[in-house]
Write a protein that holds these residues in place. Structure first.
Motif, PDB file in Angstrom:
ATOM      1  N   PHE A 171      -0.524  11.315  -8.950  1.00 51.04           N
ATOM      2  CA  PHE A 171       0.867  11.239  -8.521  1.00 51.04           C
ATOM      3  C   PHE A 171       1.781  10.615  -9.560  1.00 51.04           C
ATOM      4  N   GLY A 172       1.231  10.110 -10.641  1.00 53.76           N
ATOM      5  CA  GLY A 172       2.034   9.457 -11.643  1.00 53.76           C
ATOM      6  C   GLY A 172       1.671   7.993 -11.756  1.00 53.76           C
ATOM      7  N   GLU A 173       2.476   7.279 -12.526  1.00 55.82           N
ATOM      8  CA  GLU A 173       2.175   5.884 -12.810  1.00 55.82           C
ATOM      9  C   GLU A 173       2.990   4.917 -11.957  1.00 55.82           C
ATOM     10  N   ASN A 174       4.164   5.358 -11.476  1.00 55.51           N
ATOM     11  CA  ASN A 174       4.993   4.431 -10.732  1.00 55.51           C
ATOM     12  C   ASN A 174       6.069   5.202  -9.976  1.00 55.51           C
ATOM     13  N   HIS A 175       6.891   4.463  -9.263  1.00 54.80           N
ATOM     14  CA  HIS A 175       7.972   5.030  -8.476  1.00 54.80           C
ATOM     15  C   HIS A 175       9.300   4.428  -8.878  1.00 54.80           C
ATOM     16  N   GLY A 176      10.327   5.288  -8.976  1.00 59.19           N
ATOM     17  CA  GLY A 176      11.690   4.818  -8.940  1.00 59.19           C
ATOM     18  C   GLY A 176      12.135   4.891  -7.497  1.00 59.19           C
TER      19      GLY A 176
ATOM     20  N   GLN B  15       0.850  -1.195   0.000  1.00 57.80           N
ATOM     21  CA  GLN B  15       0.000   0.000   0.000  1.00 57.80           C
ATOM     22  C   GLN B  15       0.882   1.239   0.000  1.00 57.80           C
ATOM     23  N   TRP B  16       0.523   2.221  -0.851  1.00 58.78           N
ATOM     24  CA  TRP B  16       1.314   3.444  -0.977  1.00 58.78           C
ATOM     25  C   TRP B  16       0.815   4.503  -0.005  1.00 58.78           C
ATOM     26  N   ALA B  17       1.729   5.124   0.723  1.00 56.61           N
ATOM     27  CA  ALA B  17       1.391   6.252   1.592  1.00 56.61           C
ATOM     28  C   ALA B  17       2.640   7.114   1.732  1.00 56.61           C
ATOM     29  N   TYR B  18       2.596   8.305   1.170  1.00 54.60           N
ATOM     30  CA  TYR B  18       3.742   9.213   1.167  1.00 54.60           C
ATOM     31  C   TYR B  18       4.165   9.506   2.599  1.00 54.60           C
ATOM     32  N   SER B  19       5.447   9.353   2.892  1.00 54.13           N
ATOM     33  CA  SER B  19       5.921   9.543   4.260  1.00 54.13           C
ATOM     34  C   SER B  19       7.232  10.309   4.297  1.00 54.13           C
ATOM     35  N   ASN B  20       7.177  11.484   4.908  1.00 52.82           N
ATOM     36  CA  ASN B  20       8.385  12.271   5.126  1.00 52.82           C
ATOM     37  C   ASN B  20       9.287  11.606   6.156  1.00 52.82           C
ATOM     38  N   LEU B  21       8.699  11.128   7.238  1.00 52.06           N
ATOM     39  CA  LEU B  21       9.484  10.545   8.311  1.00 52.06           C
ATOM     40  C   LEU B  21      10.165   9.252   7.875  1.00 52.06           C
ATOM     41  N   ALA B  22       9.478   8.450   7.046  1.00 56.34           N
ATOM     42  CA  ALA B  22      10.108   7.229   6.530  1.00 56.34           C
ATOM     43  C   ALA B  22      11.260   7.570   5.595  1.00 56.34           C
TER      44      ALA B  22
ATOM     45  N   PHE C 188      15.626   5.219 -11.649  1.00 56.60           N
ATOM     46  CA  PHE C 188      14.472   5.569 -12.469  1.00 56.60           C
ATOM     47  C   PHE C 188      13.658   4.371 -12.954  1.00 56.60           C
ATOM     48  N   ASP C 189      14.067   3.169 -12.593  1.00 54.31           N
ATOM     49  CA  ASP C 189      13.288   1.994 -12.971  1.00 54.31           C
ATOM     50  C   ASP C 189      12.027   1.900 -12.115  1.00 54.31           C
ATOM     51  N   PRO C 190      10.872   1.551 -12.712  1.00 56.12           N
ATOM     52  CA  PRO C 190       9.648   1.387 -11.918  1.00 56.12           C
ATOM     53  C   PRO C 190       9.781   0.223 -10.949  1.00 56.12           C
ATOM     54  N   LEU C 191       9.454   0.469  -9.676  1.00 56.90           N
ATOM     55  CA  LEU C 191       9.636  -0.529  -8.633  1.00 56.90           C
ATOM     56  C   LEU C 191       8.329  -1.092  -8.095  1.00 56.90           C
ATOM     57  N   LEU C 192       7.187  -0.529  -8.523  1.00 57.18           N
ATOM     58  CA  LEU C 192       5.891  -0.945  -7.987  1.00 57.18           C
ATOM     59  C   LEU C 192       5.050  -1.643  -9.037  1.00 57.18           C
ATOM     60  N   GLU C 193       4.061  -2.380  -8.547  1.00 67.30           N
ATOM     61  CA  GLU C 193       3.055  -2.923  -9.441  1.00 67.30           C
ATOM     62  C   GLU C 193       2.210  -1.771  -9.980  1.00 67.30           C
TER      63      GLU C 193
END
Length: 408
Positions: free
Chosen positions: A335-340, A211-218, A322-327
């Protein structure tokens, strides 16, 4: 009381809200024409000052600054003016992490508890390991408590707190004037079982990586992980392995190292300067830099996307950034399509935004590494009524950049 949205909600607006603007066709052929358009945009905006760099095909195509670093003192905003980057700082955590991987300290699959000085475990899933890749994709299940995170900000000792800007930070945000708390101290208190500020609500009811949840502290926990693994202070590691190789001499986490004449005054609104402030969670948003330095950084990231540099680390490590790391489908709409590694991947665009009280930043480039730009401004976007102001300003600048690139 002023209505605030602060970093994560501000980031949501920076990433999602500005996409709905419709571009108006325009032709901008020369640097002189672009400067004239940007000057007009500045005069119609509420930004005290801003700076822009455009890169195309490995070359700096355009760089200029507009308005004031300090409106009261009449100090111009220049390409050497230094301001905090907000969450664009997270991309430097990314570079530091990949450098540490390149040096052999750990991998993306390493359990973070093999590296941290205290144990971090999701109480809802005590047997599930949190891996490094979960931290860098915001899928660790480690959550920000809004009130706790705000209290990680503080006004520097010695700052005048009688002005209206200072009173906003002290009264509306609830900040205090104090010294910095060490990274490991507050993170262990927040995430470590038995810590003074520990709470089950700091952890998502979802297994790590699901599950995605943006975290500054993490993000700052990632910096502490690098610090623990390398046995080197995180800011020193970044200075040695990222800033120095890229000759980013005006970039630092230590605001006191910046000459006062070069430091941008941050503004809550026109005529309302903010006092100098910091954040205990400094890795996630408190790197200070200039337009000139960020252009060097942008050029290097673009070369890395093309596999044409090894200044920071090997070519395959640049690809890792820059490679996509998520499903597919894990990120919320907008937020976009994926995360590097901390970078947002939105179709053909690699990007990150940043904001904090009195500042905003944006960096983006094509996955092809052919074109990109960076934008910095000492204006506030953490207030709800500033969302539309920023979005209008940003889209005008972006349209001008696109028109100039189209002609050149």
């Amino acid at each position: 009381m002023t209505k605030l949205i602060f970093p994560i909600l501000a980031l949501l607006c920076l990433v999602a809200c500005k996409k709905n603007e419709v571009s108006e066709p325009q032709t901008i052929n020369t640097q002189t024409e672009l400067t004239a358009v940007l000057q007009q945009i500045y005069e119609e905006s509420e930004a005290p000052g801003f700076a822009l760099s455009i890169v195309k095909e490995d070359s700096l195509l355009y760089q200029d600054a507009f308005g004031y670093a300090d409106t009261e003192a009449g100090i111009p905003y220049t390409n050497q003016t230094v301001q905090p980057l907000g969450s664009v700082s997270k991309t430097f955590v990314a570079a530091a992490l990949v450098r540490a991987i390149d040096l052999g300290y750990f991998t993306l699959d390493t359990d973070i508890n093999e590296l941290l000085p205290f144990s971090v475990q999701n109480p809802h899933f005590p047997d599930a390991a949190i891996q490094v890749r979960d931290l860098v994709t915001h899928t660790s299940g480690l959550l920000d408590d809004f009130d706790y995170y705000v209290q990680r900000y503080y006004v520097f000792l010695g700052e005048d707190v009688t002005g209206s800007g200072a009173q906003i930070l002290l009264n509306d945000f609830g900040l205090s004037q104090r010294q910095e708390v060490p990274l490991a101290t507050f993170l262990s208190a927040y995430y470590g079982l038995g810590g003074a500020d520990y709470a089950v609500s700091h952890f998502a009811q979802a297994e790590p990586g699901t599950q995605w949840a943006y975290s500054n502290l993490a993000t700052s926990l990632t910096a502490l992980l690098i610090e623990s693994a390398t046995q080197q202070d995180f800011s020193t590691f970044v200075q040695m392995h990222v800033l120095q190789p890229l000759q980013m001499a005006q970039s630092t986490y230590e605001k006191q190292d910046v000459p006062e004449s070069q430091l941008a005054q941050l503004y809550w609104a026109s005529g309302i300067p903010l006092p100098q402030y910091g954040n205990d969670s400094y890795p996630d948003g408190s790197l200070h830099s200039s337009n000139a330095d960020m252009a060097r950084y942008l050029q290097n990231m673009m070369l890395g996307a093309k596999g044409e540099t090894e200044i920071l680390f090997s070519k395959d490590r640049y690809a890792m950034l820059f490679d996509p790391l998520l499903e597919p489908g894990m990120l919320p709409f907008g937020f976009g399509e994926n995360h590097g590694v901390f970078w947002f991947l939105d179709g053909d665009i690699i990007t990150h935004d940043g904001s904090d009280p009195g500042l905003v930043s944006h960096l983006q480039f094509d996955r092809s590494g052919e074109t990109g730009f960076v934008l910095l401004a000492n204006m506030d976007v953490t207030q709800e009524d500033q969302e539309a102001v920023w979005n209008t300003f940003f889209n005008k600048v972006k349209q001008a950049v696109e028109a100039f690139l189209e002609a050149n």
